[in-house]
Design an enzyme around this catalytic site. Sequence first.
Site, PDB file in Angstrom:
ATOM      1  CE  LYS A  86      -0.794   5.334  10.138  1.00  0.00           C
ATOM      2  NZ  LYS A  86      -0.196   4.941  11.432  1.00  0.00           N
TER       3      LYS A  86
ATOM      4  CE  LYS B 124      -2.461   8.164   7.919  1.00  0.00           C
ATOM      5  NZ  LYS B 124      -3.360   8.671   8.973  1.00  0.00           N
TER       6      LYS B 124
ATOM      7  NE  ARG C  41      -7.520   7.433  19.568  1.00  0.00           N
ATOM      8  CZ  ARG C  41      -6.226   7.230  19.734  1.00  0.00           C
ATOM      9  NH1 ARG C  41      -5.750   7.008  20.949  1.00  0.00           N
ATOM     10  NH2 ARG C  41      -5.411   7.234  18.700  1.00  0.00           N
TER      11      ARG C  41
ATOM     12  NE  ARG D 126      -7.157  12.581  18.719  1.00  0.00           N
ATOM     13  CZ  ARG D 126      -6.598  11.505  18.171  1.00  0.00           C
ATOM     14  NH1 ARG D 126      -5.464  11.038  18.641  1.00  0.00           N
ATOM     15  NH2 ARG D 126      -7.172  10.905  17.161  1.00  0.00           N
TER      16      ARG D 126
ATOM     17  NE  ARG E 180       1.845  17.188  11.669  1.00  0.00           N
ATOM     18  CZ  ARG E 180       3.119  17.349  12.016  1.00  0.00           C
ATOM     19  NH1 ARG E 180       3.905  16.285  12.101  1.00  0.00           N
ATOM     20  NH2 ARG E 180       3.602  18.545  12.293  1.00  0.00           N
TER      21      ARG E 180
ATOM     22  CG  ASP F 148      -7.590   8.015  15.844  1.00  0.00           C
ATOM     23  OD1 ASP F 148      -7.923   8.082  17.041  1.00  0.00           O
ATOM     24  OD2 ASP F 148      -6.416   7.867  15.455  1.00  0.00           O
TER      25      ASP F 148
ATOM     26  CD  GLU G   8      -3.876   5.100  13.364  1.00  0.00           C
ATOM     27  OE1 GLU G   8      -3.179   4.993  14.399  1.00  0.00           O
ATOM     28  OE2 GLU G   8      -3.587   5.882  12.442  1.00  0.00           O
TER      29      GLU G   8
ATOM     30  CG  ASN H  19      -3.623   3.087  19.103  1.00  0.00           C
ATOM     31  OD1 ASN H  19      -3.423   2.368  20.073  1.00  0.00           O
ATOM     32  ND2 ASN H  19      -2.704   3.900  18.625  1.00  0.00           N
TER      33      ASN H  19
END
Length: 321
Positions: free
Chosen positions: A135, A170, A219, A233, A241, A281, A289, A291
């Site tokens: 992040k 978050k 994703r 998603r 979420r 994402d 994001e 990952n």
Amino acid sequence: MTLKEKTKNKLIKVGIQMDSLDKINKKTDSTLALIEEALKRGFIVYIYTVENLSIIDNEPVCAANQVLTINILKEKFLILDKKKRIYLKNLHYILIRQDPPFDMQYITATHILDKLPESCIIINKPDSIRNCPEKIFVMEFYHLMPPTVISKEFSTITKFMKKHKQIVVKPLFGNGGKDVYFLSDKDPNLKIIIENLLKNREHIIAQKFIKKVKQGDKRILLINGKPVGAVNRVPNKNEIRANLHIGGIAKKTTLTKRDIYICKEISNKIKSKGLFFAGIDIIDGYLTEINVTSPTCIREIDKLNKTNISKVFWNEVKNIN
């Protein structure tokens, strides 16, 4: 000795640093997909957890089990040889595949793996995982992101809220959708939610709420800097979420021009850092994001698109410099 010289006339040995087997979903786990393909190629595969990782006589070692067979259709889906100590320097590849939280245990493991010679290729590079918190690293591409702040100051978060009216907050090093909150400037619980998040040692991240998240959080998986597959998603009703393990629905998708542009923008940077396998994402054209710890969604993408991302993964591994 180069990797080519080391592997000549020898079986390729792979070590996979992963979560304990009782914590994974055998039907959706991406690590198991990578193990399946490795075994098909005749590789020798060892699995171990961070708890079994040590430095002995200044050498990284682990207590590992060799994977003899895998069949996710069976209740006992992995047949393992008995645990034995192995010197990690004797492996050709190591995959870092344990899930966050990205805490001191995670960081300690990267320092231990840093001690290995270059002849042992680690995916992703430990120092790059350590230096690219997901992040924070994404902020290097702020021009692709929604408005975002990272802070531990209550006043900074509330000022950001007043400007954007609706935000998502978050923990900076959280994962899996835990402690993710949608807040509006009229929320009666606004103050207490922010204060509770700020009680923790880590900073929090706040982003302008993207209303089209209801249409999905895409994703995209990248191997060696190139996109190899994507899944959309979609959150459940009354949920923001989209994480699949908490009820998000995996839907087939394609890459838009904006998606391709984002992938090209970040490609050289992630390749230069040795981030061979990454997952990004994107919500409504905004990068949220990157990952790099343990990218997932191989199974979902393969199922929806009749692809084999694990095959692409192992084909591309030999191109690592």
